[in-house]
Design an enzyme around this catalytic site. Structure first.
Site, mmCIF file in Angstrom:
data_model
loop_
_atom_site.group_PDB
_atom_site.id
_atom_site.type_symbol
_atom_site.label_atom_id
_atom_site.label_comp_id
_atom_site.label_asym_id
_atom_site.label_seq_id
_atom_site.Cartn_x
_atom_site.Cartn_y
_atom_site.Cartn_z
ATOM 1 N N HIS A 190 0.815 -1.205 0.000
ATOM 2 C CA HIS A 190 0.000 0.000 0.000
ATOM 3 C C HIS A 190 0.852 1.261 0.000
ATOM 4 O O HIS A 190 1.763 1.404 0.796
ATOM 5 C CB HIS A 190 -0.903 -0.018 1.241
ATOM 6 C CG HIS A 190 -1.610 1.270 1.516
ATOM 7 N ND1 HIS A 190 -1.557 1.893 2.739
ATOM 8 C CD2 HIS A 190 -2.379 2.054 0.720
ATOM 9 C CE1 HIS A 190 -2.263 3.004 2.693
ATOM 10 N NE2 HIS A 190 -2.772 3.116 1.480
ATOM 11 N N GLY A 229 0.215 5.454 0.316
ATOM 12 C CA GLY A 229 -0.871 6.271 0.838
ATOM 13 C C GLY A 229 -1.147 7.541 0.076
ATOM 14 O O GLY A 229 -1.780 8.449 0.622
ATOM 15 N N GLU A 277 3.769 5.771 7.112
ATOM 16 C CA GLU A 277 2.537 5.482 7.849
ATOM 17 C C GLU A 277 1.570 4.639 7.039
ATOM 18 O O GLU A 277 0.796 3.850 7.587
ATOM 19 C CB GLU A 277 1.863 6.785 8.285
ATOM 20 C CG GLU A 277 1.052 7.527 7.230
ATOM 21 C CD GLU A 277 1.887 8.139 6.120
ATOM 22 O OE1 GLU A 277 1.339 8.391 5.035
ATOM 23 O OE2 GLU A 277 3.086 8.379 6.335
ATOM 24 N N ASP A 278 1.617 4.758 5.709
ATOM 25 C CA ASP A 278 0.707 3.998 4.850
ATOM 26 C C ASP A 278 0.930 2.497 4.987
ATOM 27 O O ASP A 278 -0.024 1.715 5.102
ATOM 28 C CB ASP A 278 0.851 4.431 3.385
ATOM 29 C CG ASP A 278 2.306 4.576 2.952
ATOM 30 O OD1 ASP A 278 3.220 4.187 3.711
ATOM 31 O OD2 ASP A 278 2.529 5.090 1.840
ATOM 32 N N PHE A 279 2.192 2.069 5.003
ATOM 33 C CA PHE A 279 2.517 0.652 5.148
ATOM 34 C C PHE A 279 2.006 0.105 6.479
ATOM 35 O O PHE A 279 1.406 -0.974 6.540
ATOM 36 C CB PHE A 279 4.029 0.451 5.033
ATOM 37 C CG PHE A 279 4.489 -0.953 5.303
ATOM 38 C CD1 PHE A 279 4.511 -1.904 4.296
ATOM 39 C CD2 PHE A 279 4.903 -1.336 6.576
ATOM 40 C CE1 PHE A 279 4.932 -3.208 4.548
ATOM 41 C CE2 PHE A 279 5.328 -2.628 6.839
ATOM 42 C CZ PHE A 279 5.343 -3.566 5.823
#
Length: 414
Positions: free
Chosen positions: A208, A210, A235-237
């Site tokens: 992913h 973000g 932060e997306d991961f």
């Protein structure tokens, strides 16, 4: 046979099997991309009305395409949504761009949040936090400033949000722009990035990014909200990992994310690639070995030696055929992701493709050599596991400084 011969046979078999695995990924990405991407949005009547969506747009600075990119969010074909523009510095030139659009579209539910909050080391989360707190709908969309939306993109993302799915994200791609740098970006996102992204989505692996994603706010709140991930730069991961660890699924939208930054140059884009490589190494240490080996030129060289050792084949002929087939498969995949005429000719693709394949291993080694991450005007250091802290005059600060109690995910890693 001597132990050395057994060792050579072992290496030869490993490299040949690894090479075959790379070609399975090629075929999987092409097949799944043809099946998954660019499906027409279903406009049939629904049993339940479309849910409202709170769209958060973290902004910093401006470029020639910022205003037209943001305007596409005001003109979407979707019944109920709000736009939450977040700008950390009240003197940022992006404020005037947003204010002009608010005046132009007074009937669109849109607000501007200034100042940000200090909830962690991640500047994007700090910027978005006031908007997140004010969001009134059950679905949150996080969209970077350089994203350009089609009229039906949000509808397509919502249609992928089934009962068992908590995250729908767009595969990164680019708009058509002029110049070699734009060609290079489109080739990267349409070949290397798309191949991994499509294969990972099919296999259920977290890949992913973000830059454009839709989330269930209730599930994110159970995790502590976005502030719980403020100690990570990626932060997306970690948001995706936390969701999947709790049994939720994630899906990619059938429409790729159209990046449309007004500034496009080779140096800044290679800086992005290097920064992403540093993040991957910190989050998934096996990347140090597997990622360089997966590059076309490197895996081809090892495979050529393997088939020469195992089967007596001509290594040079095998290597040249390998490069040609890789090149053709990348052209096919890029054409599938583009879903239309490419904005450059085949010669430009050859030059851009060769430049990407030759520079890729160098950029990765450069990322290993200098692990500090420069993000705009700030410099960060990553610990194993992905927790970050900002470098300030050589002094290490706690990665959990200023984090609320909900951010236990970070504390477990620090």
């Amino acid at each position: 046979m001597s132990p050395m011969i057994y060792t050579l046979y072992g290496f030869a078999i490993f490299f040949f099997v690894f090479w075959c695995g790379k070609w399975l990924i090629h075929l999987l990405a092409i097949s799944y991309g043809k099946y998954k991407l660019h499906k027409k949005v279903c406009n049939a009547p629904r049993e339940t009305p479309l849910p409202g969506v709170s769209i958060m747009k973290p902004l910093m600075g401006t470029d020639p395409n910022l205003a037209p990119n943001l305007e596409t969010f005001f003109t979407m074909n979707y019944p109920e949504y709000e736009l939450l523009f977040c700008v950390e510095d009240p003197g940022d030139p992006a404020v005037d761009v947003v204010q002009n659009l608010l005046n132009k579209y007074p009937y669109i539910d849109a607000r501007l949040f200034l100042g940000g909050s200090n909830v962690g080391v991640n500047p994007k989360i700090n910027n978005m936090y006031p908007g997140y707190q004010a969001a009134k709908y059950g679905f949150i969309m996080i969209s970077d400033s350089g994203i350009r939306m089609k009229d039906d993109t949000l509808l397509d993302m919502v249609n992928h949000m089934s009962d068992k799915v908590a995250l729908v994200h767009q595969m990164p791609f680019t708009c058509d722009r002029d110049g070699f740098a734009a060609t290079f970006e489109k080739i990267f996102f349409g070949t290397v990035q798309s191949r991994i992204y499509l294969s990972a989505d099919f296999l259920g692996i977290n890949c992913h990014t973000g830059m454009s994603c839709l989330l269930r706010k209730s599930v994110l709140d159970e995790l502590g909200g976005i502030s719980a991930f403020g100690c990570y730069l990626a932060e997306d991961f970690f948001i995706a990992k936390a969701l999947t660890d709790r049994g939720w699924k994630m899906r990619i939208s059938s429409q790729p994310a159209l990046q449309n930054s007004g500034f496009c140059d080779i140096g800044s884009f290679q800086g992005r690639l290097t920064r992403w490589a540093k993040l991957r190494v910190a989050m998934v240490p096996t990347t140090i070995l597997l990622e360089p080996l997966a590059e076309c030129m490197i895996v081809g060289a090892f495979a050529s030696w393997s088939v020469s050792f195992l089967f007596g084949w001509d290594s040079l002929v095998f290597y040249l055929i390998h490069i040609l087939m890789w090149f053709l498969s990348d052209w096919i995949l890029l054409s599938i992701v583009q879903n239309g005429s490419l904005p450059f000719n085949k010669f430009e693709f050859v030059v851009g493709w060769l430049f990407r394949e030759i520079s890729g291993p160098y950029l990765f080694l450069h990322a290993l050599w200098n692990p500090a991450i420069r993000w705009r005007t700030r410099v960060y250091k990553l610990e194993w596991g992905g927790v970050a802290y900002e470098l300030s005059a050589g002094v290490k600060t706690s990665p959990t400084t200023s984090l609320p109690p909900a951010a236990s995910l970070c504390k477990e890693k620090s």
